[in-house]
Design an enzyme around this catalytic site. Structure first.
Site, PDB file in Angstrom:
ATOM      1  N   GLY A   1      13.429  67.877  40.523  1.00  0.00           N
ATOM      2  CA  GLY A   1      13.341  68.943  39.805  1.00  0.00           C
ATOM      3  C   GLY A   1      11.950  69.871  40.495  1.00  0.00           C
ATOM      4  N   GLY A   2      11.578  69.181  41.558  1.00  0.00           N
ATOM      5  CA  GLY A   2      10.576  69.869  42.686  1.00  0.00           C
ATOM      6  C   GLY A   2       9.484  69.643  42.066  1.00  0.00           C
TER       7      GLY A   2
ATOM      8  CG  HIS B   1       9.489  72.827  46.278  1.00  0.00           C
ATOM      9  ND1 HIS B   1       9.466  73.411  47.495  1.00  0.00           N
ATOM     10  CD2 HIS B   1       8.020  72.344  46.045  1.00  0.00           C
ATOM     11  CE1 HIS B   1       8.407  73.340  48.337  1.00  0.00           C
ATOM     12  NE2 HIS B   1       7.591  72.846  47.256  1.00  0.00           N
TER      13      HIS B   1
ATOM     14  CG  ASN C   1      20.361  65.923  43.130  1.00  0.00           C
ATOM     15  OD1 ASN C   1      20.405  66.991  43.514  1.00  0.00           O
ATOM     16  ND2 ASN C   1      19.503  64.976  43.352  1.00  0.00           N
TER      17      ASN C   1
ATOM     18  NE  ARG D   1      20.572  76.638  39.832  1.00  0.00           N
ATOM     19  CZ  ARG D   1      19.979  75.539  39.825  1.00  0.00           C
ATOM     20  NH1 ARG D   1      19.072  75.163  38.942  1.00  0.00           N
ATOM     21  NH2 ARG D   1      20.530  74.720  40.813  1.00  0.00           N
TER      22      ARG D   1
ATOM     23  CE  LYS E   1      19.277  72.429  44.895  1.00  0.00           C
ATOM     24  NZ  LYS E   1      20.173  71.272  44.626  1.00  0.00           N
TER      25      LYS E   1
ATOM     26  CE  LYS F   1      14.061  62.422  44.702  1.00  0.00           C
ATOM     27  NZ  LYS F   1      13.270  63.405  44.978  1.00  0.00           N
TER      28      LYS F   1
ATOM     29  NE  ARG G   1      21.171  65.720  38.696  1.00  0.00           N
ATOM     30  CZ  ARG G   1      21.146  66.616  39.344  1.00  0.00           C
ATOM     31  NH1 ARG G   1      22.115  67.382  39.538  1.00  0.00           N
ATOM     32  NH2 ARG G   1      19.733  66.817  39.979  1.00  0.00           N
TER      33      ARG G   1
ATOM     34  CB  VAL H   1      22.742  73.710  38.150  1.00  0.00           C
ATOM     35  CG1 VAL H   1      22.993  75.048  37.700  1.00  0.00           C
ATOM     36  CG2 VAL H   1      21.808  72.925  37.450  1.00  0.00           C
TER      37      VAL H   1
HETATM   38  P1  ADP Z   1      13.556  67.562  43.899  1.00  0.00           P
HETATM   39  O1  ADP Z   1      14.366  66.166  43.818  1.00  0.00           O
HETATM   40  O2  ADP Z   1      12.269  67.266  43.328  1.00  0.00           O
HETATM   41  O3  ADP Z   1      14.475  68.626  43.802  1.00  0.00           O
HETATM   42  P2  ADP Z   1      14.170  67.502  46.533  1.00  0.00           P
HETATM   43  O4  ADP Z   1      13.780  66.486  47.856  1.00  0.00           O
HETATM   44  O5  ADP Z   1      15.531  67.719  46.521  1.00  0.00           O
HETATM   45  O6  ADP Z   1      13.325  67.423  45.558  1.00  0.00           O
HETATM   46  O7  ADP Z   1      13.382  68.824  47.519  1.00  0.00           O
HETATM   47  C1  ADP Z   1      13.592  70.061  46.897  1.00  0.00           C
HETATM   48  C2  ADP Z   1      13.127  71.273  47.614  1.00  0.00           C
HETATM   49  O8  ADP Z   1      11.935  71.056  48.057  1.00  0.00           O
HETATM   50  C3  ADP Z   1      14.057  71.238  49.088  1.00  0.00           C
HETATM   51  O9  ADP Z   1      15.060  71.862  48.879  1.00  0.00           O
HETATM   52  C4  ADP Z   1      13.062  72.337  49.898  1.00  0.00           C
HETATM   53  O10 ADP Z   1      12.979  73.513  49.529  1.00  0.00           O
HETATM   54  C5  ADP Z   1      11.686  71.635  49.735  1.00  0.00           C
HETATM   55  N1  ADP Z   1      11.347  70.485  50.356  1.00  0.00           N
HETATM   56  C6  ADP Z   1      11.420  69.074  49.991  1.00  0.00           C
HETATM   57  N2  ADP Z   1      11.369  68.210  50.993  1.00  0.00           N
HETATM   58  C7  ADP Z   1      11.137  69.155  52.127  1.00  0.00           C
HETATM   59  C8  ADP Z   1      10.710  69.029  53.249  1.00  0.00           C
HETATM   60  N3  ADP Z   1      10.394  67.762  54.051  1.00  0.00           N
HETATM   61  N4  ADP Z   1      10.287  70.009  54.345  1.00  0.00           N
HETATM   62  C9  ADP Z   1      10.322  71.166  53.659  1.00  0.00           C
HETATM   63  N5  ADP Z   1      10.894  71.451  52.432  1.00  0.00           N
HETATM   64  C10 ADP Z   1      11.028  70.472  51.543  1.00  0.00           C
END
Ligand code: ADP
Length: 461
Positions: A164-165, A235, A290, A338, A237, A116, A292, A295
């Protein structure tokens, strides 16, 4: 064109890829673990190969087993779906070494976006607005404190190799930084085998908005518009839609074109999603890619008429994007719910045997159901709890919501708990109906739920 595709996945996404292959008259090979011998995806393909026991590490996540199955079945390509090995540079490389086509980006691109911090730097160079953040050495508490101080609290600690949050911690102030850092490190090490973290400014009332991109080998790179994925739990969806109620046509075109250019600049190929957070002032901030199929790709398919999986297969087979695939104004509105095999309030995973499954709500226009559920089928505890995706399309958002309500209230799933009751509450919430949402929206529904999330190995974003 590809002749025989091995689908390195299970569940609804394996069925989705098999369906696209059938339309293109491409043969299919399914893989399954011993727990999935009777699963629908293993029956829907032209043939199925058992690749190992139930634990995903020894079957769906086993690169050598997938490659061996592809070799033995004479497949000329591997489609990884989402989750599992979908973003594995190792699988893409192993395919390449054996003359098998990997349906996805090249290994170098997968490695770039798997990190990242490197992804943020590359996208900044490519001209995208990246959310302010900081890379910090693994064991330098003072540097972490300094970096957080200069970003300004609240900050969020995230796993550099995450997804995956997991491995994420919101840090409200300096006093809680060290504990949050250590916890996230442990979580990241356990989940990804990589304890490296980074910091980002935390946007409290943001919307998650992402852009779907397709890039072919002839250098055509275009955006299929955006999806709003703001309704999340921990985090992750839960409900997605397209278009976003917060994106106007000039923004869609301008940002979409910039993203398509950024994708081309790093040698992107195939389908990908560029994720952003939109703050309260309406400013977009890049967070990650992402690399790929996702979902939630069906909502984009519903409003653009583009079959994203068929385009993935065309690109992988060396063809150009279909004529007519292009940056057009979205037609109507689509929403995806979902359906997870989880208790709707505690979110406790709910595996079991399906006693009854009917979807009378699919009667009539505008509803699509992607699922491998069936009466008598078994939802095993071994994999992700996503069991169905219900997608509703309407002329406008109001009609899409009404059709989704119709679809969900006319669905019967007996034998397991599902998230359907929660979706029905969301769909009738006045703020949701008005499009007034942020990533904190679900907190009011789910407060007090302390259940640990179930296994997430298969879920894509
Ligand atoms: P992952 O790859 O683990 O899914 P992401 O970076 O895509 O992580 O973030 C997933 C979710 O986490 C985002 O959609 C948001 O809800 C929350 N999030 C991530 N980074 C931030 C941030 N800097 N500020 C607020 N929420 C965040």
């Amino acid at each position: 064109m590809l002749k025989r595709v091995l689908v390195a996945n299970r569940g609804e996404v394996a069925l989705r890829v098999i369906a696209a292959c059938r339309e293109l008259s491409v043969e299919t090979v399914a893989v399954c673990s011993t727990a999935d011998r009777r699963a629908l995806h293993a029956r829907a393909a032209d043939r199925a190969v058992c690749i190992g026991p139930a634990p995903a590490e020894r079957s769906y996540l086993d690169v050598a087993a997938i490659i061996e199955a592809a070799r033995l079945s004479g497949a000329d390509a591997v489609h990884p779906g989402y989750g599992f090995l979908a973003e594995s540079a190792d699988l893409a490389e192993a395919c390449g070494a054996r003359g098998i086509v990997f349906v996805g980006p090249p290994p170098a691109v997968l490695r770039l976006f798997g990190d990242k911090v490197a992804a943020r730097a590359a996208m900044r160079r490519a001209g995208l607005p990246v959310l302010p953040g900081a890379e910090v050495p693994v064991d330098a508490p003072a540097a972490v404190l300094d970096a957080a101080q200069s970003l300004g609290y609240p900050v969020i600690v995230k796993a550099r190799g995450g997804g995956g949050g997991r491995g994420m911690r919101i840090v409200p102030d300096a006093a809680s930084l060290e504990t949050a850092w250590r916890t996230a490190q442990r979580e990241a090490q356990a989940a990804f085998g990589d304890s490296r973290l980074y910091l980002e400014r935390y946007l409290a009332a943001a919307r998650h908005i992402e852009f779907q991109v397709l890039v072919d080998g002839a250098g055509t790179s275009l955006s299929l518009g955006e999806r709003e994925c703001t309704i999340q739990r921990r985090h992750q969806k839960l409900l997605e839609e397209s278009p976003s109620p917060a994106v106007d046509e000039p923004t869609r075109r301008e940002l979409g074109a910039r993203i398509a250019r950024a994708a081309r600049a790093v040698g992107y190929r195939n389908a990908g999603t560029f994720e952003f957070l939109r703050d309260e002032s309406g400013t977009f901030h890049f967070i990650e890619v992402n690399a790929r199929l996702q979902v939630e790709h069906p909502v984009t398919e519903m409003v653009t008429g583009v079959d994203i999986v068929k385009e993935q297969l065309r690109i992988a087979g060396g063809q150009e994007l279909s004529t007519g695939v292009g940056a057009s104004t979205p037609s109507g509105h689509a929403i995806e719910c979902r359906i997870n095999a989880e208790h709707p309030e505690t979110f406790r995973p709910s595996p079991g045997t399906i006693a009854e499954f009917t979807m009378q709500g699919g009667t009539g226009p505008g509803v699509r159901v992607d699922t491998d559920l069936r009466a008598g089928g078994v939802v095993t505890p071994h994999y992700d709890s996503l069991v169905a995706k219900v997608v509703a399309h309407g002329h406008d958002r109001r009609e899409a919501i009404a059709r989704m309500r119709r679809a969900l209230t006319m669905t019967v799933i007996d034998g397991i708990d599902t998230t359907i009751p929660l979706h029905l509450r969301i769909l009738s919430d006045p703020d949701f109906v008005a499009g007034r949402v942020s990533t904190a929206f679900l907190e009011r529904f789910a407060s007090g739920s302390g259940a640990a999330p179930g296994p997430r190995a298969a879920r894509g974003g």
